[in-house]
Write an enzyme that holds these catalytic residues in place. Structure first.
Site, PDB file in Angstrom:
ATOM      1  N   GLU A  64       2.361  15.246   0.334  1.00  0.00           N
ATOM      2  CA  GLU A  64       3.170  15.504   1.536  1.00  0.00           C
ATOM      3  C   GLU A  64       3.620  16.960   1.595  1.00  0.00           C
ATOM      4  OE1 GLU A  64       6.789  13.160   2.059  1.00  0.00           O
ATOM      5  OE2 GLU A  64       6.832  13.766   4.161  1.00  0.00           O
ATOM      6  N   ASP A  84       3.260  11.042  -2.500  1.00  0.00           N
ATOM      7  CA  ASP A  84       4.526  11.353  -1.833  1.00  0.00           C
ATOM      8  C   ASP A  84       5.577  11.482  -2.944  1.00  0.00           C
ATOM      9  OD1 ASP A  84       6.775  11.645  -0.333  1.00  0.00           O
ATOM     10  OD2 ASP A  84       6.332   9.999   1.041  1.00  0.00           O
ATOM     11  N   ILE A  86       8.839  12.051  -2.852  1.00  0.00           N
ATOM     12  CA  ILE A  86      10.019  11.218  -2.549  1.00  0.00           C
ATOM     13  C   ILE A  86       9.737  10.527  -1.225  1.00  0.00           C
ATOM     14  CG2 ILE A  86      12.496  11.091  -2.135  1.00  0.00           C
ATOM     15  CD1 ILE A  86      12.917  13.655  -3.623  1.00  0.00           C
ATOM     16  N   ASP A  87       9.413   9.256  -1.288  1.00  0.00           N
ATOM     17  CA  ASP A  87       9.292   8.498  -0.050  1.00  0.00           C
ATOM     18  C   ASP A  87      10.654   7.874   0.199  1.00  0.00           C
ATOM     19  OD1 ASP A  87       7.775   7.556   2.170  1.00  0.00           O
ATOM     20  OD2 ASP A  87       8.007   5.566   1.313  1.00  0.00           O
ATOM     21  N   THR A  89      13.138  10.247   1.825  1.00  0.00           N
ATOM     22  CA  THR A  89      13.948  11.462   1.590  1.00  0.00           C
ATOM     23  C   THR A  89      15.324  11.337   2.243  1.00  0.00           C
ATOM     24  OG1 THR A  89      11.930  12.768   1.481  1.00  0.00           O
ATOM     25  CG2 THR A  89      13.958  13.984   1.843  1.00  0.00           C
ATOM     26  N   ASP A 228       2.515   8.117   2.389  1.00  0.00           N
ATOM     27  CA  ASP A 228       3.531   7.063   2.406  1.00  0.00           C
ATOM     28  C   ASP A 228       2.929   5.703   2.015  1.00  0.00           C
ATOM     29  OD1 ASP A 228       5.589   8.769   3.516  1.00  0.00           O
ATOM     30  OD2 ASP A 228       4.651   8.531   5.478  1.00  0.00           O
TER      31      ASP A 228
HETATM   32  C1  LIP Z   1       9.445   8.312   5.378  1.00  0.00           C
HETATM   33  C2  LIP Z   1       8.661   7.016   5.512  1.00  0.00           C
HETATM   34  C3  LIP Z   1       9.390   6.072   6.418  1.00  0.00           C
HETATM   35  C4  LIP Z   1       9.419   6.672   7.784  1.00  0.00           C
HETATM   36  C5  LIP Z   1      10.152   7.987   7.741  1.00  0.00           C
HETATM   37  C6  LIP Z   1       9.556   8.938   6.738  1.00  0.00           C
HETATM   38  P1  LIP Z   1       9.414  10.459   3.741  1.00  0.00           P
HETATM   39  O1  LIP Z   1       8.782   9.158   4.460  1.00  0.00           O
HETATM   40  O2  LIP Z   1       8.381   6.389   4.354  1.00  0.00           O
HETATM   41  O3  LIP Z   1       8.738   4.819   6.464  1.00  0.00           O
HETATM   42  O4  LIP Z   1      10.006   5.791   8.694  1.00  0.00           O
HETATM   43  O5  LIP Z   1      10.136   8.593   8.989  1.00  0.00           O
HETATM   44  O6  LIP Z   1       8.308   9.434   7.130  1.00  0.00           O
HETATM   45  O7  LIP Z   1       9.401  11.525   4.787  1.00  0.00           O
HETATM   46  O8  LIP Z   1      10.787  10.102   3.310  1.00  0.00           O
HETATM   47  O9  LIP Z   1       8.497  10.763   2.626  1.00  0.00           O
END
Ligand code: LIP
Length: 302
Positions: A64, A84, A86-87, A89, A228
């Site tokens: 990412e 990713d 931190i999924d 964030t 993600d």
């Molecule tokens: C997040 C996703 C989440 C989505 C957010 C965001 P990040 O990823 O996992 O499902 O709704 O908009 O994209 O940006 O925290 O890695």
């Protein structure tokens, strides 16, 4: 300790130090104010990337923050890590404990390994193609054995997300879909699902892991990215679940392409026909939402 767990320790330290007032976590500016990134996202991705390149110097990498830094995504038959750091964030910034490191691996363009680690709840999900999916290495997924029957969308708990595209068009469409997921069925509203309820964790990877556990029945999201979902999709499939593209074409029952940005996951059940029945009911509610992306050199398909 796995690499995902080591990376998770960096995330946990950052949350702990911020909560105790000893750490800072600078939120970095992005063009989109609801698509957040921090110094920790970048540091964790660099940590994982360096470890992977030291061990597998010939492998490819899609991440990412590497993408956000301007790298072009290229998808080839070479072994490829899709990360990713931190999924979730937004959760990380707020201390809401649905935060995960997500590490997927494709071989010949086929998602083959998935590891998702939530360092705040100390939950490690892992799967390899043909080898099953596990929680903390020993507990086979799904948690329900045998899986509960999937009867009708009205009996389902559905996970979905607001996402980071907050344009009126997209938010109106998502809210209308949620309205139909929840709304009471009447002779005037036969399309309404009147499902058990909806849930949102703020992390696509953890939503997929919840489907793999069998604690939510359905997850639908439009707008997230390959990093993600690459790991979570392997975990869902190895638990007996399915992941289709999250659009409203009922005829398309192929496994979703990781790059499609629209995902519809259904948990394990005793038979595929009941999973497809739920998918079809969801697709009655799914609006047409655009989630564009630049073409990926090498193409998406295996
Ligand atoms: C997040 C996703 C989440 C989505 C957010 C965001 P990040 O990823 O996992 O499902 O709704 O908009 O994209 O940006 O925290 O890695």
């Amino acid at each position: 300790m796995s690499q995902a767990q080591e990376a998770g320790a960096i995330i946990k330290d950052a949350v702990d130090s911020r909560m105790s007032g000893t750490g800072s976590n600078i939120e970095l500016k992005k063009e989109n104010p609801t698509d957040l990134v921090t110094e920790t996202d970048k540091a964790v991705e660099e940590f994982i990337k360096e470890r992977l390149f030291n061990t597998y110097p010939d492998h490819k990498f899609i991440g990412e923050e590497t993408f956000a830094g301007g790298a072009k995504t290229e998808f080839t038959h070479h072994p490829t890590w899709i990360v990713d750091p931190i999924d979730g964030t937004t959760n990380f910034i707020h201390g809401y404990p649905f935060v995960a490191v997500s590490i997927g691996f494709t071989l010949n363009k086929i998602p083959t390994i998935g590891v998702v680690f939530n360092p705040l709840l100390n939950e490690l999900y892992s799967a390899a193609k043909g080898k099953g999916a596990y929680l903390n290495k020993t507990r086979k997924l799904p948690l329900f054995n045998p899986p509960q029957p999937l009867i009708d969308l009205s009996h389902c708990l559905i996970a979905t997300e607001a996402g980071s595209d907050r344009s009126k068009l997209v938010i109106d469409a998502k809210v209308a879909a949620i309205h139909d997921m929840l709304r009471k069925k009447t002779p005037e509203t036969p399309f309404a699902a009147e499902s058990h309820s909806i849930r949102t964790t703020g992390s696509a990877a953890l939503n997929l892991c919840n489907v793999a556990k069998g604690i939510v029945d359905v997850y639908w999201e439009v707008g997230c990215w390959e990093w993600d979902v690459a790991a979570g999709m392997v975990i869902v499939e190895e638990s007996g679940g399915i992941v289709l593209e999250g659009h409203n074409d009922k005829q398309d029952i192929e496994t979703a392409n990781i790059f499609c940005r629209k995902y519809l996951a259904i948990r394990a059940a005793l038979d595929r026909s009941s999973q497809l029945h739920i998918a079809s009911q969801m697709r009655d509610l799914i609006p047409t939402i655009d989630a564009p992306r630049a073409p990926v050199p090498g193409g998406y398909n295996a």
